[in-house]
Design an enzyme around this catalytic site. Structure first.
Site, mmCIF file in Angstrom:
data_model
loop_
_atom_site.group_PDB
_atom_site.id
_atom_site.type_symbol
_atom_site.label_atom_id
_atom_site.label_comp_id
_atom_site.label_asym_id
_atom_site.label_seq_id
_atom_site.Cartn_x
_atom_site.Cartn_y
_atom_site.Cartn_z
ATOM 1 C CE LYS B 10 -7.643 39.101 -5.441
ATOM 2 N NZ LYS B 10 -8.921 38.786 -4.576
ATOM 3 C CE LYS B 15 -3.803 36.013 3.175
ATOM 4 N NZ LYS B 15 -4.658 36.105 2.281
ATOM 5 C CE LYS B 41 -10.674 37.326 7.272
ATOM 6 N NZ LYS B 41 -9.542 37.812 6.779
ATOM 7 C CG ASP B 126 -1.351 43.637 -1.399
ATOM 8 O OD1 ASP B 126 -0.820 44.432 -2.144
ATOM 9 O OD2 ASP B 126 -2.306 43.650 -0.853
HETATM 10 N N1 LIG Z 1 -6.904 24.070 -2.640
HETATM 11 C C1 LIG Z 1 -8.130 24.677 -2.123
HETATM 12 N N2 LIG Z 1 -9.089 23.888 -2.631
HETATM 13 C C2 LIG Z 1 -10.536 24.213 -2.211
HETATM 14 N N3 LIG Z 1 -10.836 25.328 -1.414
HETATM 15 C C3 LIG Z 1 -9.725 25.950 -0.790
HETATM 16 C C4 LIG Z 1 -8.559 25.798 -1.553
HETATM 17 N N4 LIG Z 1 -7.650 26.729 -0.632
HETATM 18 C C5 LIG Z 1 -8.574 27.717 -0.083
HETATM 19 N N5 LIG Z 1 -9.803 27.288 -0.094
HETATM 20 C C6 LIG Z 1 -10.980 27.941 0.374
HETATM 21 O O1 LIG Z 1 -10.974 29.230 0.204
HETATM 22 C C7 LIG Z 1 -11.703 29.926 1.065
HETATM 23 C C8 LIG Z 1 -10.675 30.989 1.567
HETATM 24 O O2 LIG Z 1 -9.686 30.591 1.888
HETATM 25 P P1 LIG Z 1 -8.702 31.170 3.135
HETATM 26 O O3 LIG Z 1 -9.599 31.655 4.421
HETATM 27 O O4 LIG Z 1 -7.655 30.294 3.570
HETATM 28 O O5 LIG Z 1 -7.970 32.354 2.646
HETATM 29 P P2 LIG Z 1 -7.055 33.335 3.113
HETATM 30 O O6 LIG Z 1 -6.341 33.811 1.890
HETATM 31 O O7 LIG Z 1 -6.725 33.198 4.308
HETATM 32 O O8 LIG Z 1 -8.227 34.654 3.273
HETATM 33 P P3 LIG Z 1 -8.311 35.924 3.977
HETATM 34 O O9 LIG Z 1 -7.306 36.861 3.137
HETATM 35 O O10 LIG Z 1 -9.506 36.395 4.117
HETATM 36 O O11 LIG Z 1 -7.463 35.768 5.431
HETATM 37 C C9 LIG Z 1 -12.006 28.862 2.052
HETATM 38 O O12 LIG Z 1 -13.221 28.788 2.243
HETATM 39 C C10 LIG Z 1 -11.178 27.754 1.757
HETATM 40 O O13 LIG Z 1 -11.758 26.574 2.140
HETATM 41 MG MG LIG Z 2 -6.875 34.358 6.405
#
Ligand SMILES: Nc1ncnc2c1ncn2[C@@H]1O[C@H](COP(=O)(O)OP(=O)(O)OP(=O)(O)O)[C@@H](O)[C@H]1O
Ligand SMILES: [Mg+2]
Ligand code: SF4
Lengths: 519, 290
Positions: B10, B15, B41, B126
């Site tokens: 999600k 991720k 992005k 997804d």
């Molecule tokens: N284990 C964790 N502990 C603390 N913060 C976390 C952790 N995992 C992710 N985050 C934080 O959550 C936020 C979103 O993470 P991230 O950008 O990796 O998500 P994503 O799933 O790649 O998002 P998107 O779908 O927008 O690409 C970031 O600010 C990241 O630092």
């Molecule tokens: Mg991402």
């Protein structure tokens, strides 16, 4: 295990892309990526060569663009539908297949006496994709179409032509094919010719050969030492086909003509041939390389059998791979004895028609393959070619173009696909004695000097339309001579029709006026 | 053949954070890694590149057709960073962008040229359409991992991903390598994710706790592996890396129907809420000094 640091990349990327085909993939790269192709250029041929060598070729946008064809419908679909014991499925909205409608009638113009088979039908289906299929996916529809094709026609092969629509929604065509293949006897051959894939229609040909190599060509059971693969261009005529058959027949060789009017077994046996010979290098390139890479079938890409010296060379190349070195010299001598006097007579007449001792000038509009094969031929006829037009240009023909520039000197080169206005402008400004245009590139229009349509389609069985081999060189020479002498068609045309463009356009000295320079 | 994996989950679930740390940890272990961000992005690999973004594949090709030499950029410890790119928000078709970018990399031998030991696709959202499913089709990734927290919507997205995997599994598509539980704060959250995997014929490969170290390193533009290599969180990512590289599991998951998923989840959510209430009450009790 190699660590990320210090991992060095291999040799020059460009060479790598061109030589090795990856037939495990669903399809080929497009021509822009594989060979830095373009279809926008006007200037010195030497400059284009230099740009190509330095990797500086690109395809800028036009602000005004005339219609052309796409990777699917620019002759790919017309070619595939001619394959005799196969069915073609257009996995597309219904409009994508519109171009195929007329071809059955066109090909029926070839008399049976000249070798067209009596049982000749174009069998094709369309999945007729609708809004609903775009939203929900259309794999079931494709599946149904494949099963219907099998049930109705019992073909040897079922070709699937993909379209923009399936490409945009990311249909998993191979997934469906894998699933249905077990249920049908026909070999299913999916071709990735989505219109949006590429701005160069050549990508469609590469995609077609990729699919042929991946799905249809069989492992060789035996070598056929007297079999010569010839991937024949649609725009060479039926007579050219007969001439090639005649010449190779005299050497005791058989021609495996693909893809037009071929049977599925003709494709299957491609791997057994002694050599793959070109009619058009840009068209045959992918197939030739693939057959060599996968089955060791040798090939050459240059020259094509157009004009005397190129035909000599073409035959010698084939003879080299088929052990006919002695026979070929005899054949060339015999043929020259018959045809050379006729060619010389044409040449003489051109000389006698010269104004102030100058050579008549000819502006040819050609595919890039034809460009490199016809310019030496015009030279044989005693015509000067201060300029030429090509539908496209890419790295695959750098060496050949270089040879021509070295031999015949530099010339103006226009590269465009079906941009009739640009062509009209160049033609007016250069004002050659003869202009050859492709009927799809604007056909004829009103001008005082001669414009002659010259590309004929495979469906044209007229002996006067021939171009290949010795008989073709003479027929083509005669054709040009008649056009040069008889101007009444153009006279009538100028009198009876209005100009296609306003004066300022003809007077405009830059045919690429509408180029979007900012990009 | 390199190992190729795709990471789904999600939006905003972690991720890219998890992927980048995984790449960095694998690279430290001595593997040559390529990370391909499949998200318009263009932010998958930023923490591998000191917070700086790189030109995307689609932009590069758009500006200068035929120039394929500038698509791969080195990041932390020589990791090959690639961003597919795509349209601006609200226009165009990002799904087609992913198809075009992957085809471009794959068909032109670019991946082969770098011959990494492992390729990781970080895919947005997804599998909403054919484009986003591209990495799990036959011939691209061989294993899929999915990142989830214990939030209902995150698990809902995982359940949808399972449906996508199921769809493509008939045609030689990628199967599930495992579920990565992220942002874990309590053992009950772990239990919930575990229970979900048990009921859907899948498994958890690693739980990653929620940690301020991650946030701090992200602000510095680096992964936890680079910015806090000695932290406990970094060790968790290294453990994940060791498991992923050796993991041969390929699950064919059995997703819930949507209604059943809601029923299943409501029980767990009540427990989690109760649990939280107890936590808060405890704090209040302690604070009140009783
Ligand atoms: N284990 C964790 N502990 C603390 N913060 C976390 C952790 N995992 C992710 N985050 C934080 O959550 C936020 C979103 O993470 P991230 O950008 O990796 O998500 P994503 O799933 O790649 O998002 P998107 O779908 O927008 O690409 C970031 O600010 C990241 O630092
Ligand atoms: Mg991402
Ligand atoms: S494939 Fe695309 S460009 Fe070609 S005819 Fe169909 S919709 Fe038009």
């Amino acid at each position: 295990m190699v660590h990320g640091n210090g991992h060095h990349r291999g040799s020059c990327r460009k060479n790598k892309i061109k030589r090795i085909l990856d037939l495990d993939k669903d399809t080929c790269p497009n021509r822009e990526q594989r060979a830095n192709g373009t279809n926008v250029y006007y200037g010195k041929a030497s400059q284009l060569l230099q740009d190509a060598k330095e990797g500086n070729i690109n395809i800028p946008d036009r602000k005004f663009q005339q219609s052309g064809g796409c990777v699917l419908n620019f002759y790919l679909s017309n070619r595939v539908t001619t394959i005799r014991d196969a069915v073609t499925i257009f996995n597309a909205p219904v409009g994508c297949s519109a171009g195929s409608l007329g071809y059955r009638e066109l090909y029926r113009g070839v008399p049976e006496a000249l070798g067209r088979t009596n049982e000749y039908n174009n069998a094709w289906l369309t999945t007729n994709l609708q809004q609903e299929d775009v939203i929900y996916g259309a794999s079931e529809k494709l599946r149904d179409a494949i099963l219907k094709a099998e049930e109705r026609y019992h073909p040897q092969a079922i070709f699937i032509l993909t379209s923009c629509t399936t490409g945009i929604i990311g249909e998993d065509i191979e997934g469906t094919v894998d699933e249905v293949q077990a249920e049908v006897n026909a070999k299913i051959v999916p071709i990735h010719c989505e219109g949006i894939r590429s701005r160069l229609v050549q990508t469609g040909y590469d995609a077609f050969w990729h699919a042929i190599l991946k799905y249809l060509v069989k492992e060789p059971e035996k070598k056929q030492d007297d079999l010569v693969n010839v991937a024949s261009m649609l725009s060479y005529t039926w007579q050219d086909r007969l001439e090639i058959k005649r010449l190779l027949g005299k050497l005791g060789l058989r021609v495996n003509f693909i893809p037009e009017f071929a049977t599925v077994s003709d494709f299957e046996q491609l791997s057994e041939a002694a050599v793959t010979a070109p009619i058009c290098p840009t068209y045959t390139d992918y197939l030739s390389r693939g057959l060599e890479q996968k089955y060791g079938v040798p090939y050459f890409l240059y020259p094509s059998p157009v004009g005397f010296s190129s035909t000599d060379e073409w035959l010698r190349n084939i003879a080299k791979y088929t052990g006919k070195e002695d026979e070929v010299e005899k054949l060339i001598e015999e043929e020259h004895k018959i045809w050379e006097p006729k060619l010389n007579a044409i040449k003489q007449e051109f000389v006698s028609l010269r104004k102030n001792g100058e050579k008549p000038t000819v502006l040819g509009s050609l595919g890039q393959g034809r460009l490199v094969s016809q310019m030496p031929y015009f030279d044989e006829l005693g015509l000067a070619t201060p300029a030429a037009m090509a539908q496209d240009f890419d790295d695959l023909l750098i060496d050949e173009l270089e040879e021509i520039v070295e031999k015949s000197g530099d010339f103006q080169l226009m590269v465009n696909t079906f941009q009739a206005a640009e062509q009209a402008n160049v033609t007016t400004n250069l004002d050659p004695d003869l202009t050859l245009t492709c009927p799809f590139q604007g056909g004829t229009w009103e001008r005082d000097n001669n414009v002659t349509r010259i590309h004929s389609l495979r469906g044209d069985p007229e002996p006067t339309s021939a171009q290949a081999g010795y008989a073709g060189a003479v027929a083509f020479g005669n054709f040009l001579l008649h056009a040069f002498k008889n101007r009444s068609y153009h006279k009538t045309l100028s009198e009876k029709t209005e100009k296609s463009y306003k004066d300022w356009w003809y007077e405009q000295d830059n045919p690429l006026y509408y180029l979007n320079e900012s990009k | 053949m390199p190992k190729q994996i795709a990471i789904y989950g999600k939006g905003g679930i972690g991720k890219s954070t998890t992927t980048s740390n995984l790449s960095a940890a694998l690279s430290d272990l001595g593997y040559s890694v390529m990370q391909i961000g499949c998200d318009p992005k263009n932010d998958s690999t930023t923490t591998l590149r000191k917070g700086k973004s790189i030109p995307t594949v689609l932009d590069t090709v758009r500006q200068r057709s035929g120039d394929l030499d500038n698509l791969v950029h080195e990041g932390y410890n020589g990791i090959y960073c690639v961003e597919a790119g795509g349209p601006e928000p609200g226009v165009g078709c990002a799904g087609r962008g992913i198809i075009a970018a992957i085809e471009l990399l794959d068909n032109n031998g670019i991946i082969d040229e770098y011959s990494p030991d492992i390729i990781i696709y970080d895919v947005l959202g997804d599998v909403v359409c054919g484009g986003f499913a591209m990495p799990i089709r036959k011939g691209i990734a061989d294993q899929v991992y999915t990142v989830t927290s214990s939030d209902y919507m995150a698990i809902y997205a995982v359940n949808n991903l399972f449906k996508g995997i199921l769809k493509y599994s008939n045609n030689g598509g990628a199967l599930l390598g495992g579920v990565i539980g992220n942002s874990i704060k309590s053992s009950l959250q772990e239990d919930m994710i575990k229970d979900f995997t048990e009921r859907t014929n899948s498994d958890v490969i690693q739980f990653v706790p929620r940690s301020p170290t991650v946030t701090r390193c992200e602000l510095d533009g680096v992964t936890t592996i680079e910015g806090a290599p000695d932290s406990r969180q970094a060790e968790v990512y290294r453990e994940l890396a060791r498991k992923v590289i050796n993991n041969k599991d390929k699950y064919l998951p059995t997703p819930f129907d949507n209604d059943d998923l809601a029923d299943w989840a409501s029980g767990w959510i009540n427990q989690l809420l109760l649990n939280r209430k107890v936590e808060i009450d405890n704090i209040q009790e302690e604070a009140s000094g009783i």
